[in-house]
Scaffold this motif. Structure first.
Motif, PDB file in Angstrom:
ATOM      1  N   THR A 164     -74.331   3.117  57.523  1.00  0.00           N
ATOM      2  CA  THR A 164     -74.538   2.537  56.198  1.00  0.00           C
ATOM      3  C   THR A 164     -75.950   2.844  55.704  1.00  0.00           C
ATOM      4  OG1 THR A 164     -75.431   0.449  57.037  1.00  0.00           O
ATOM      5  CG2 THR A 164     -73.008   0.600  56.809  1.00  0.00           C
ATOM      6  N   GLN A 165     -76.192   2.596  54.430  1.00  0.00           N
ATOM      7  CA  GLN A 165     -77.534   2.781  53.874  1.00  0.00           C
ATOM      8  C   GLN A 165     -78.521   1.854  54.575  1.00  0.00           C
ATOM      9  OE1 GLN A 165     -78.646   5.169  51.599  1.00  0.00           O
ATOM     10  NE2 GLN A 165     -80.590   4.410  52.426  1.00  0.00           N
ATOM     11  N   GLU A 166     -78.098   0.648  54.923  1.00  0.00           N
ATOM     12  CA  GLU A 166     -78.972  -0.287  55.624  1.00  0.00           C
ATOM     13  C   GLU A 166     -79.391   0.263  56.992  1.00  0.00           C
ATOM     14  OE1 GLU A 166     -76.051  -1.177  54.174  1.00  0.00           O
ATOM     15  OE2 GLU A 166     -76.844  -2.312  52.476  1.00  0.00           O
ATOM     16  N   ASP A 167     -78.470   0.917  57.693  1.00  0.00           N
ATOM     17  CA  ASP A 167     -78.797   1.539  58.985  1.00  0.00           C
ATOM     18  C   ASP A 167     -79.858   2.617  58.792  1.00  0.00           C
ATOM     19  OD1 ASP A 167     -76.694  -0.011  60.096  1.00  0.00           O
ATOM     20  OD2 ASP A 167     -75.254   1.624  59.840  1.00  0.00           O
ATOM     21  N   ILE A 168     -79.685   3.447  57.784  1.00  0.00           N
ATOM     22  CA  ILE A 168     -80.639   4.526  57.505  1.00  0.00           C
ATOM     23  C   ILE A 168     -81.994   3.942  57.122  1.00  0.00           C
ATOM     24  CG2 ILE A 168     -81.157   6.433  55.929  1.00  0.00           C
ATOM     25  CD1 ILE A 168     -78.091   7.010  56.009  1.00  0.00           C
ATOM     26  N   ASP A 169     -81.993   2.833  56.364  1.00  0.00           N
ATOM     27  CA  ASP A 169     -83.249   2.183  55.989  1.00  0.00           C
ATOM     28  C   ASP A 169     -84.016   1.731  57.230  1.00  0.00           C
ATOM     29  OD1 ASP A 169     -82.585   2.604  53.330  1.00  0.00           O
ATOM     30  OD2 ASP A 169     -81.952   0.518  52.977  1.00  0.00           O
ATOM     31  N   VAL A 170     -83.304   1.166  58.214  1.00  0.00           N
ATOM     32  CA  VAL A 170     -83.958   0.748  59.462  1.00  0.00           C
ATOM     33  C   VAL A 170     -84.547   1.967  60.154  1.00  0.00           C
ATOM     34  CG1 VAL A 170     -83.572  -0.185  61.794  1.00  0.00           C
ATOM     35  CG2 VAL A 170     -82.552  -1.321  59.807  1.00  0.00           C
ATOM     36  N   TRP A 171     -83.757   3.037  60.298  1.00  0.00           N
ATOM     37  CA  TRP A 171     -84.247   4.231  60.979  1.00  0.00           C
ATOM     38  C   TRP A 171     -85.398   4.891  60.218  1.00  0.00           C
ATOM     39  CZ3 TRP A 171     -78.766   5.888  62.681  1.00  0.00           C
ATOM     40  CH2 TRP A 171     -78.580   5.559  64.036  1.00  0.00           C
ATOM     41  N   SER A 172     -85.389   4.813  58.892  1.00  0.00           N
ATOM     42  CA  SER A 172     -86.484   5.385  58.111  1.00  0.00           C
ATOM     43  C   SER A 172     -87.790   4.645  58.393  1.00  0.00           C
ATOM     44  CB  SER A 172     -86.168   5.315  56.615  1.00  0.00           C
ATOM     45  OG  SER A 172     -85.069   6.128  56.310  1.00  0.00           O
ATOM     46  N   ARG A 173     -87.680   3.343  58.551  1.00  0.00           N
ATOM     47  CA  ARG A 173     -88.876   2.529  58.824  1.00  0.00           C
ATOM     48  C   ARG A 173     -89.264   2.549  60.299  1.00  0.00           C
ATOM     49  NH1 ARG A 173     -90.071  -3.623  56.900  1.00  0.00           N
ATOM     50  NH2 ARG A 173     -92.233  -3.592  57.591  1.00  0.00           N
ATOM     51  N   TYR A 174     -88.265   2.577  61.183  1.00  0.00           N
ATOM     52  CA  TYR A 174     -88.480   2.567  62.638  1.00  0.00           C
ATOM     53  C   TYR A 174     -87.701   3.718  63.270  1.00  0.00           C
ATOM     54  CZ  TYR A 174     -89.771  -2.214  61.395  1.00  0.00           C
ATOM     55  OH  TYR A 174     -90.341  -3.313  60.813  1.00  0.00           O
ATOM     56  N   PRO A 175     -88.212   4.946  63.218  1.00  0.00           N
ATOM     57  CA  PRO A 175     -87.467   6.128  63.679  1.00  0.00           C
ATOM     58  C   PRO A 175     -87.046   6.078  65.145  1.00  0.00           C
ATOM     59  CG  PRO A 175     -89.457   6.781  62.494  1.00  0.00           C
ATOM     60  CD  PRO A 175     -89.502   5.303  62.653  1.00  0.00           C
ATOM     61  N   GLU A 176     -87.712   5.291  65.964  1.00  0.00           N
ATOM     62  CA  GLU A 176     -87.368   5.208  67.386  1.00  0.00           C
ATOM     63  C   GLU A 176     -86.395   4.064  67.696  1.00  0.00           C
ATOM     64  OE1 GLU A 176     -88.360   7.699  69.320  1.00  0.00           O
ATOM     65  OE2 GLU A 176     -89.347   8.464  67.515  1.00  0.00           O
ATOM     66  N   ALA A 177     -85.937   3.351  66.676  1.00  0.00           N
ATOM     67  CA  ALA A 177     -85.027   2.220  66.892  1.00  0.00           C
ATOM     68  C   ALA A 177     -83.726   2.684  67.551  1.00  0.00           C
ATOM     69  CB  ALA A 177     -84.708   1.534  65.563  1.00  0.00           C
ATOM     70  N   THR A 178     -83.175   1.835  68.408  1.00  0.00           N
ATOM     71  CA  THR A 178     -81.865   2.103  69.013  1.00  0.00           C
ATOM     72  C   THR A 178     -80.885   1.039  68.526  1.00  0.00           C
ATOM     73  OG1 THR A 178     -82.427   0.817  70.974  1.00  0.00           O
ATOM     74  CG2 THR A 178     -82.811   3.178  71.080  1.00  0.00           C
ATOM     75  N   PHE A 179     -79.706   1.489  68.166  1.00  0.00           N
ATOM     76  CA  PHE A 179     -78.643   0.593  67.702  1.00  0.00           C
ATOM     77  C   PHE A 179     -77.581   0.450  68.780  1.00  0.00           C
ATOM     78  CE2 PHE A 179     -80.296   1.486  63.503  1.00  0.00           C
ATOM     79  CZ  PHE A 179     -79.925   0.392  62.734  1.00  0.00           C
ATOM     80  N   THR A 180     -76.980  -0.709  68.831  1.00  0.00           N
ATOM     81  CA  THR A 180     -75.815  -0.934  69.685  1.00  0.00           C
ATOM     82  C   THR A 180     -74.587  -0.429  68.936  1.00  0.00           C
ATOM     83  OG1 THR A 180     -76.828  -2.908  70.615  1.00  0.00           O
ATOM     84  CG2 THR A 180     -74.447  -2.693  70.867  1.00  0.00           C
TER      85      THR A 180
END
Length: 73
Positions: A30-46
């Motif tokens: 989703t766009q929200e997922d991309i927003d998180v990755w844009s702000r925190y590129p090293e984030a890991t999602f479950t």
């Protein structure tokens, strides 16, 4: 081996919401997922498995909770 976490690099740093073909099946981003990755590129999602439907081809996943890791020192 089952995958239960994913990083932005693993999906090729996609910049658009949509359904991506991955080595483990399909992933809806989703766009929200991309927003998180844009702000925190090293984030890991479950990964959250979606229930199969008659139209399903392979395993289908959504992104769930995420971990942004440790802040830079």
């Amino acid at each position: 081996m089952r995958v239960n976490k994913i990083t932005w690099d693993k999906i090729g740093r996609g910049t658009e919401p949509g359904r991506y073909r991955c080595f483990f099946g399909f992933l809806t981003v989703t766009q929200e997922d991309i927003d998180v990755w844009s702000r925190y590129p090293e984030a890991t999602f479950t990964l959250i498995a979606r229930l199969p439907t008659e139209e399903s081809v392979g395993e289908d996943y959504l992104l769930g909770s995420f971990d942004i890791g440790s802040p830079p020192q």
